[in-house]
Design a protein around this motif. Structure first.
Motif: not given
Lengths: 153, 153, 153, 153, 153, 153, 153, 153
Positions: B12-13, B68-69, B73-74, B91-94
């Motif tokens: 994970m990033g 990754a969010g 790119h990961l 990954i969910k973003t705000d």
């Protein structure tokens, strides 16, 4: 030997998806991997589709590729009936560009994943299937290592 | 035997992705599958990440899960360096709810697929990894068949 | 003197991006600024791309323009390897109109920015590069002040 | 010497943007780069904003960072009046998550670019400004090379 | 009398917007309302645009229609300089269909509204202008009441 | 005199919209403009709503403000029955942030415009109404010129 | 008997919707179900539309299909005046692909539902109408059971 | 008589959907209509779900309401197996607000419609079911006419 049996089932919901899904067939031909192509709508032919899905493993398939557009349930329906890995190809749509197909395929609930590739990404679905088969079949793995090297040049 | 080595790399990033990615770890623990967890940003630590990615196969891993969010790119970066199948977890973003993460992971160009699961779908990433490993490892396959039956009840 | 060396590297992931990226070349020719055009996919040619990115500064470049579509990682990958400012051009896509390219380029994580311009905005990427170079090179600054005045008439 | 004058103007449309834009200030303080912070709405105070924008270069600034939300015109308005590079920070919005701010900033017409960073990406705006200033100021470049190395560890 | 002076200013950012904005002109011709058409980019010609905007009222205009695409700041910039009501027409874009134009125009901050109509809705912009003018000019009101009745048949 | 009658009707579809629409009331109170507030759902009370809409002009109103959320038909329904200018306020929604309300209000067909303001932009709806009334009522115009000057300071 | 009267009203807002709505007519012809086709804009002809809607039940109709695009209020307006089930068909739009039509139709407030089908889904609207009529008319039900079996083969 | 048997099946994919779907139950209780509530995931329990769907008609149900979120296949899967009208309720999601659920339910392919209501619109799903049942059951129709009148007051 991986060469003597059909390892991959390519299923699509409608004959109109054939042009896009041909991208996967081309890759399998290039790699000499046998596959079976089936057209069976999850919604119009649920009995045929579920029966087919339930028998996938017993029929000797090891990976499934399913392409569908709009409310694209086919990959998820297949995944609900089989323990094999299912790769989903969202087909581009005229109205929403395939965002509908993508969300309908990728947003699967916990317990039943679909390995989703890009909109109209049938070619990549085949490459992903080959990466999966490479873990078990050395001759496929060898060809894929060569393919990967070839990309870089 | 599949039990004696780490088959899956979970990368994970950012440390902030750990809570979500724990969903994958829980599944692997339930199935008794060994994994290694790595935190390495594709953007901040490109050398470490690419070196790690290049060695994944030699290190004995068979499947990779990358979460990754945002401009996520990961998973794609890992996929560019390895021939192993790579499963991507957006990954969910705000701000955009994870639509940015999803599109950054799933819309990969021809030649280098990432098997994308749902936004925050770390649990399903692990299940997909298990489905892939089941093709080769009978003992994993057996457990997964049981798990699948269990879902239905 | 800014006229004797290549100040800008224009990199794109695919030959199909050339038509769009030509918008940047046209501007540089108009301003008499030398550039180098490179086609190198972040995903298919990661070694070539990262090596190129790492050497950008040593090779004398001062600004980088990177154009890419879909899961458009190229600008971010370049930015991860160089300390030079990287300008990203999201290429329009057939399915999602370039929203995927835009989000994949602009939503970079803290620490590694990409200066993003409009979808298919290669011309503006070159103008931004010129604004950046104008801080250091008086002769470029002079030409840009004239260009800016010209816009208004 | 870069240390003796204010190189960067940080402008925002509303006092409510201060918390987000502080991310840029923190970076500049870390790098010892002087900046000036201005609150001036493009829409409510157009005269003040345009006068400020027209004088930016004469006032000695070399890079501008502008943050705005919703129909976020501030960065574009600044860019229309100055030849300096303008970095735009889309502020997250309550209703559309900042997609409105992002599109209003990044989709600039040919001739007048805004270097757009991620939604709420004020920290990255400062890093981009530092990358731009590094081309001219060796002492800033040196610090940034160290910062970049630090990210990787 | 409303017939002897130009009541409406139709302004657009680019010559390429003329075809769409002609929809407004057609309506005004049908109603015998005089207007002036101006092409002036908010970003490329800010001085001309702001000067024009500041003089709108003194020049005798009573309503302004402004059409723009992409990061469509023109209507908001006009609105920032005049107390006249400003009607914004978001122009359809090739990549995002005009969602960018729409959000850039409609999401104005508190204090400076733009009366936004549909994407490419130049005809409706003219009708809205006529509804506004009808409050003051009885002869326009009379024609509009007839027009409204005509729609229903 | 504009002070002796109710010039503006503020209508909303549901009592739950009152908090947002209060932003318009506050502005009218500040300007000393009389208004009437009505709650009448376009969908649940179509007869009441259409009767009200048809009488708006005869009742002496000169501008209408209508706020609604989700499939926000209220402003368009009002506009279909009256020749008065109708200002639409899209109310933010829990699920889609108000994008549904915005599109349902702004994308009106040719012939029947709604002057749309920002999501939750009730305050700006009132300001737009005041700009419209300023064309006819000098005392309102005078106050608005002062208000506009005040914004800039 | 269901064969002797018009059971379904097909209403659309504009003559330009006829090509899409013909999909519903074709299905009704195939099933021998009588229908009436009406073109009546909710916004341009509100009196005609509401009068028509109020009389639908007394006129003997049992199901209504309404197609509309953009700020597609027609189905909701019909639903507000009748107790009959209303099926809404969002018409694809040039700019936003029909997302505007879809949200304007489906996001109805509590109390007044519209049964929404896919963008341009006129054929499915007719099938849904037939499923509804099948509950009451055995001869329609019989034909539909045959149609459903036919889909699967 | 409609009062003596369960006319409606309410099915949902997960126990977590119960709170939302209770909106439908409340309406049925208010109208004295019997229903059965079933929790059965389309993806985790495909056999149970399809068996249930196939028997719906024989079991005496006349309308089906199905609620689901994310890649919300449940309503479509039910619709594929039954000739009864199926009403779909898209459940709001944490990441994409329910846009994924909505598109997965509404964008059904030709031949198999789902009558889709608003995101979280369980109450309206019940009202739509009642409108459908009203065609056949006079006592339900009578209650619904009263309910409709009540809305307007």
């Amino acid at each position: 030997m991986s060469e003597n049996k059909k390892l991959v089932a390519i299923i699509m919901g409608s004959k109109s998806d054939e042009d896009i899904m041909k991208g996967a067939e081309d890759i399998f031909k290039e790699f000499g991997i046998k596959y079976e192509k089936i057209i069976s709508s999850a919604h119009r032919m649920p009995e045929k589709t579920s029966k087919f899905a339930k028998n996938l493993k017993a029929d000797g398939f090891e990976v499934v590729i399913a392409g569908a557009g709009k409310a694209a349930h086919l990959p998820g329906v297949i995944a609900s009936y089989t323990t094999l890995p299912v790769i989903g190809v969202p087909i581009k749509t005229d109205d929403l560009g395939g965002l509908d197909s993508l969300l309908s395929i990728v947003q699967m609930p916990a317990g039943v994943p679909v390995a989703t590739v890009a909109i109209n990404g049938a070619k990549n679905a085949a490459i992903l299937a080959i990466q999966i088969l490479s873990l078990k079949y050395l001759e496929i793995n060898k060809k894929f290592e060569e393919y990967k090297s070839g990309l870089a040049n």
